[in-house]
Design a protein around this motif. Structure first.
Motif, mmCIF file in Angstrom:
data_model
loop_
_atom_site.group_PDB
_atom_site.id
_atom_site.type_symbol
_atom_site.label_atom_id
_atom_site.label_comp_id
_atom_site.label_asym_id
_atom_site.label_seq_id
_atom_site.Cartn_x
_atom_site.Cartn_y
_atom_site.Cartn_z
ATOM 1 N N LYS A 120 0.830 -1.206 0.000
ATOM 2 C CA LYS A 120 0.000 0.000 0.000
ATOM 3 C C LYS A 120 0.865 1.257 0.000
ATOM 4 O O LYS A 120 0.572 2.232 -0.700
ATOM 5 C CB LYS A 120 -0.930 -0.011 1.209
ATOM 6 N N THR A 121 1.932 1.215 0.780
ATOM 7 C CA THR A 121 2.815 2.379 0.871
ATOM 8 C C THR A 121 3.485 2.663 -0.464
ATOM 9 O O THR A 121 3.500 3.806 -0.939
ATOM 10 C CB THR A 121 3.885 2.152 1.953
ATOM 11 N N SER A 176 1.086 3.991 -3.068
ATOM 12 C CA SER A 176 0.808 5.401 -2.847
ATOM 13 C C SER A 176 1.949 6.280 -3.352
ATOM 14 O O SER A 176 1.721 7.298 -4.028
ATOM 15 C CB SER A 176 0.545 5.667 -1.365
#
Length: 481
Positions: free
Chosen positions: A470-471, A474
């Motif tokens: 997810k990081t 992003s």
């Protein structure tokens, strides 16, 4: 920060946001809600049949003053009628009232999709006098089909007509010009329609011949669930609109597909795209594949029991200009036909889809051969081949260095090793769909996100997204759905 942003700048930002962000924007403040609504130029609504529908819709539309495109859908459910369940789907008066409300609210409307029951001819004439800028129209009609109202829409470029269930027209129709029931060329119009979609046409739908003769600028034609193309004289008029046709879609039109394909092969020399779903005959398809003289570029077929190797072999000889080939649920196709196609189109095919085609699982080595031949592939769709194994997919991906889009949705037999190869060999990937791939775990998804420099969108279950994935998604502006 909110006070520093002027209204115009906020509206510009709202127009550029993805659809998933709209619900968050509207909750920030009353100002943002107002500006979001006034920035909207397109709106789609699904309504329910209730007494309060029209007043509620009127209030809602008043909040969106600058729409240029509007879609209104009302699910067509049989009413109780006279108690036998065969009453009208939606009363025409109700549909007319809705249409009147939509047209009076947005006189500068360019596109209208109105699937809220059949509308009357008088309401369509009223629509034409109010919305004089309409270029796209999608509506329900009941029988008989009074089509001469189209003369009131001189700017119309896209037309979609869905015929509701009902009886045909059994009155005297000979030379009735008011309804378009004339075989005289003197009554033909010159409609500017370039995209035409017709659903539910039957043999007793009089007046279709006039439409065919008047639509000589059509470039895209879609026929859906049609038993015929109109009354007895319509087929002779049908060829007039085929001269400049470029795209044709035939969905569930088994009774007419052979005749349409025969006319296409004879008259449509500019055809570049053909889609045939759920209906055809082996002989009719083979005649088209063997005798069509157009430079076909896109071929999309869903013919479980009609398509076989003879068709693919004919296509490999006659359709060497293909850039896109999509096959769905084609059970009778074998590796022989696909390999012949791959060899014939090795330098030009950019998109290949073999969706739920058991030949992918039935013939080991097929994907290897296709990968070696089709090295220019940019889009590959192998979705819903549940028994596809890693080693077969890997053997293809190692040759597909130019892939941009890859769809593996529903391939339950795949595991992590396929993802490792994907990350190493397919460095140009932008869009990947790995939904419902049970064997692919979160570690492999994380590896894909980390090692795909051009990745922009991944469709995968949220449970398979680690915190690191997810990081990185992003930071790299990768949309994860």
């Amino acid at each position: 920060m909110d006070s520093l942003l002027c209204d115009e700048l906020l509206q510009e930002i709202f127009q550029r946001l993805p659809p998933c962000s709209s619900s968050s924007v509207s909750l920030v403040s009353k100002r943002w809600l107002y500006l979001y609504r006034t920035s909207k130029t397109s709106l789609a609504l699904q309504l329910t049949l209730q007494k309060s529908t029209i007043p509620a819709l009127s209030t809602l539309l008043s909040h969106y003053p600058f729409l240029s495109s509007l879609s209104i859908i009302l699910p067509l459910e049989p009413t109780t009628g006279d108690g036998d369940g065969d009453g009208p789907l939606v009363k025409t008066t109700f549909s007319d009232d809705l249409l009147l409300l939509a047209s009076s609210s947005y006189p500068r409307l360019h596109g209208l999709r109105f699937l809220a029951g059949p509308v009357s001819r008088s309401s369509l004439v009223s629509l034409s006098s109010t919305c004089t800028h309409l270029t796209s129209l999608c509506i329900n009609l009941s029988r008989p089909l009074f089509l001469t109202w189209l003369l009131n829409f001189p700017l119309l470029k896209e037309l979609s007509i869905m015929v509701c269930h009902g009886e045909g027209f059994d009155h005297e129709v000979k030379d009735n010009l008011e309804y378009g029931f004339s075989s005289s060329d003197d009554f033909d119009a010159e409609l500017g329609i370039e995209s035409l979609c017709l659903s539910g046409i039957r043999t007793d739908d009089w007046g279709m011949g006039w439409l065919w003769r008047s639509c000589d600028k059509v470039k895209k034609l879609q026929l859906r669930s049609c038993e015929s193309i109109g009354d007895g004289g319509s087929f002779s008029s049908f060829t007039r609109c085929l001269q400049g046709i470029q795209e044709v879609e035939l969905r569930t039109c088994r009774s007419i597909v052979d005749g349409v394909l025969l006319k296409l092969a004879e008259y449509s020399h500019s055809l570049i795209s053909l889609l045939v779903y759920d209906g055809g005959s082996r002989e009719g398809l083979l005649r088209f594949f063997s005798h069509c003289s157009c430079n076909l570029q896109k071929l999309d077929l869903r013919l479980p029991l009609d398509l076989n190797n003879d068709h693919l072999l004919a296509a490999s000889v006659n359709f060497r200009t293909l850039s896109s080939l999509r096959l769905q649920s084609c059970c009778l196709v074998s590796g022989e036909g696909l390999k012949a196609l791959g060899a014939a189109m090795s330098s030009g095919l950019e998109e290949l889809a073999l969706i739920n085609c058991d030949v992918v699982e039935r013939e080991p080595g097929l994907l290897t051969t296709l990968g070696q031949n089709l090295k220019q592939l940019r889009k590959l769709d192998l979705s819903y081949n549940e028994m596809l194994l890693d080693k077969e997919l890997i053997s293809m991906l190692v040759s597909c260095h130019y892939l941009v889009d890859l769809n593996l949705r529903g391939c339950k037999g795949l595991a992590n090793s396929a993802m490792i190869t994907m990350s190493k060999s397919c460095k140009r990937l932008e869009n990947v769909d790995i939904m419902n791939c049970c064997g692919i775990e979160s570690e492999a998804v994380e590896l894909l996100v980390l090692n795909s420099p051009k990745l922009r969108k991944v469709l995968v279950e949220e449970s398979k997204l680690s915190h690191a994935a997810k990081t990185w998604a992003s930071l790299k502006f990768i949309q994860v759905v």
